[in-house]
Design an enzyme around this catalytic site. Structure first.
Site, PDB file in Angstrom:
ATOM      1  N   ASN A 208       0.897  -1.094   0.214  1.00  0.00           N
ATOM      2  CA  ASN A 208       0.031   0.034  -0.033  1.00  0.00           C
ATOM      3  C   ASN A 208       0.919   1.045  -0.057  1.00  0.00           C
ATOM      4  OD1 ASN A 208      -1.948  -1.842   0.402  1.00  0.00           O
ATOM      5  ND2 ASN A 208      -2.729  -1.001   2.225  1.00  0.00           N
ATOM      6  N   ASP A 276      -4.017  -5.925   2.319  1.00  0.00           N
ATOM      7  CA  ASP A 276      -4.839  -7.014   2.892  1.00  0.00           C
ATOM      8  C   ASP A 276      -4.576  -8.393   2.284  1.00  0.00           C
ATOM      9  OD1 ASP A 276      -6.551  -5.079   4.271  1.00  0.00           O
ATOM     10  OD2 ASP A 276      -7.235  -4.301   2.219  1.00  0.00           O
ATOM     11  N   PRO A 303      -3.739 -11.669   8.076  1.00  0.00           N
ATOM     12  CA  PRO A 303      -4.097 -11.595   9.331  1.00  0.00           C
ATOM     13  C   PRO A 303      -4.752 -10.024   9.328  1.00  0.00           C
ATOM     14  CG  PRO A 303      -2.177 -11.789   9.498  1.00  0.00           C
ATOM     15  CD  PRO A 303      -2.298 -12.130   8.262  1.00  0.00           C
ATOM     16  N   ASP A 304      -6.005  -9.853  10.169  1.00  0.00           N
ATOM     17  CA  ASP A 304      -6.433  -8.433  10.374  1.00  0.00           C
ATOM     18  C   ASP A 304      -5.663  -8.148  12.015  1.00  0.00           C
ATOM     19  OD1 ASP A 304      -7.786  -6.156  11.306  1.00  0.00           O
ATOM     20  OD2 ASP A 304      -9.112  -6.363   9.613  1.00  0.00           O
ATOM     21  N   LYS A 341     -14.736  -4.258  13.188  1.00  0.00           N
ATOM     22  CA  LYS A 341     -13.239  -4.659  13.582  1.00  0.00           C
ATOM     23  C   LYS A 341     -13.358  -4.613  15.369  1.00  0.00           C
ATOM     24  CE  LYS A 341     -10.659  -3.357   9.951  1.00  0.00           C
ATOM     25  NZ  LYS A 341      -9.428  -3.728   9.297  1.00  0.00           N
TER      26      LYS A 341
END
Ligand code: C5P
Length: 398
Positions: A208, A276, A303-304, A341
């Site tokens: 990103n 992501d 993984p978030d 989240k």
């Protein structure tokens, strides 16, 4: 501000050691107690008698000084100070610190201490710029050691460039900052920052866009307020924040592992622009052009990190702050993200190219919490960081 603060001053061997005499005077004027320690080389440049006369305390010069029953042991000496200042810090002394060597009094004290350490380097410009010194500086920063200087200028050896030790009053200012008590003193705060790089093969990656500027500014602002900051950063171009413990990572998986290993923290700010997806089967060797045949990449979900920390059971930070970089319906999307989240706050910003926010010095954000959306005026990223740090301090106090 320095009244009754105890400074252990380690004087390394360099021509800049003469400035340590002035430093002792300035510290004493401000009410600090100074215990001087000279390395063997330091004692070639200034005498134990002159430093102890100015400090009004015994100057320690050798490890064997401390074997006498009547003397303070080196462990006690290393821990009895509020701050250890190394000025001048030579390339040699910094290399010892970075590698954990302990073969004289100064390096033993630095290895045995649990007290914050501030280093004022002084050396020839080539030595400062040498890759070995660059590596040592980055190791020491990662260990949470603070730096003041070096300044750029004419050196005693006639060369010009960075390497001159900071002036005594600059070192005093850095000492005052290192000892500053703030609303976040005693709090441990995690900040993630920068992009992650997800390898395609050894030479290519997906990422990103992120300069790391906002995350760095937040870490700095938290440290200025007294927090013990752990800064987990991907490969970002921004400078690393002074005084924070720095953990460098590359991929989202590494960032996740680093975040888990620094828990528990009182608050966590997730400013990183984490990719992501990663390439499911990154190649170990460079993918070659193959007669016009275009390779296809399979992706796997990363993984978030924000969601997993927000949804931790026991050990969850008291405050979890996420970021939402959006280009459309900023507030609606960010509000939905907060619910999804399960973080406490989302800092939403519009990163449409026309805003100039991405990579720029300003930011326009909306703080979304369970009390609704609060839009802040457009301001410098430093100012956003300062306001956010104040809000974090208030929230942790509540
Ligand atoms: O879902 P999105 O990437 O837009 O969410 C942004 C927020 O989530 C940021 O705070 C970012 O640091 C965090 N995040 C994360 N791990 C990911 C993706 C995003 O911590 N894998």
């Amino acid at each position: 501000m320095l009244t009754d603060k105890r400074i252990l001053l380690i004087i390394g061997g360099g021509i800049a050691a003469f400035k340590s005499l002035e430093l002792i005077r300035r510290l004493r004027e401000r009410g600090a107690w100074v215990t001087p320690v000279l390395t063997r080389a330091g004692a070639e440049f200034v005498t134990p008698l002159s430093v102890s006369s100015l400090a009004g305390e015994k100057a320690y010069a050798d490890l064997f000084d401390l074997t006498d029953e009547a003397e303070m042991g080196h462990i006690q000496l290393s821990r009895s100070a509020d701050l250890i200042v190394v000025a001048p810090a030579t390339a040699d002394l910094m290399a010892k610190m970075a590698h954990g060597l302990a073969n004289d009094l100064a390096s033993t004290l630095l290895l045995a201490t649990d007290t914050p350490v501030l280093v004022a380097p002084a050396m020839n410009v080539r030595m400062w710029e040498h890759p070995a010194t660059r590596r040592n500086v980055s190791t020491l920063r990662g260990d949470g050691i603070s730096f003041v200087g070096p300044n750029e200028g004419e050196m005693a050896c006639g060369e010009y460039g960075p390497g001159r030790m900071s002036e005594p009053l600059e070192i005093v200012a850095a000492i005052e900052m290192a000892l500053a008590e703030g609303p976040l003193t005693g709090r441990r705060v995690l900040v993630t920052s920068g992009p992650t790089h997800e390898p395609i093969d050894p030479v290519r990656y997906i990422a990103n866009r992120s300069s790391g500027a906002q995350g760095t500014a937040i870490a700095r602002a938290l440290a200025v307020m007294g927090a013990d900051v752990v800064f987990v950063t991907g490969p970002a171009e921004a400078d690393r924040p002074e005084g924070a413990h720095i953990v460098e990572v590359e991929t989202a998986a590494e960032m996740m592992a680093a975040v888990q290993s620094v828990m528990p923290v009182d608050a966590a700010v997730f400013a990183a622009a984490v990719a992501d997806w990663r390439v499911a089967s990154a190649s170990d060797s460079k993918i070659k052009k193959n007669n016009g045949k275009i390779p296809t990449l399979d992706f796997a979900e990363n993984p978030d990190i924000l969601a997993s920390v927000s949804q931790m059971g026991t050990g969850r930070p008291d405050l979890v702050v996420g970021f939402a970089a959006e280009t459309d319906d900023v507030i609606a999307n960010a509000t939905a993200k907060r619910t999804r989240k399960q973080c406490d706050w989302i800092i939403a910003n519009d990163v449409s190219p026309e805003t100039g926010i991405m990579g720029g010095t300003e930011n326009a954000v909306t703080l979304i919490s369970d009390e609704g959306a609060e839009t802040w005026p457009r301001m410098g990223k430093d100012e956003v960081a300062h306001q956010l740090a104040s809000r974090i301090a208030d929230a942790l106090d509540a």
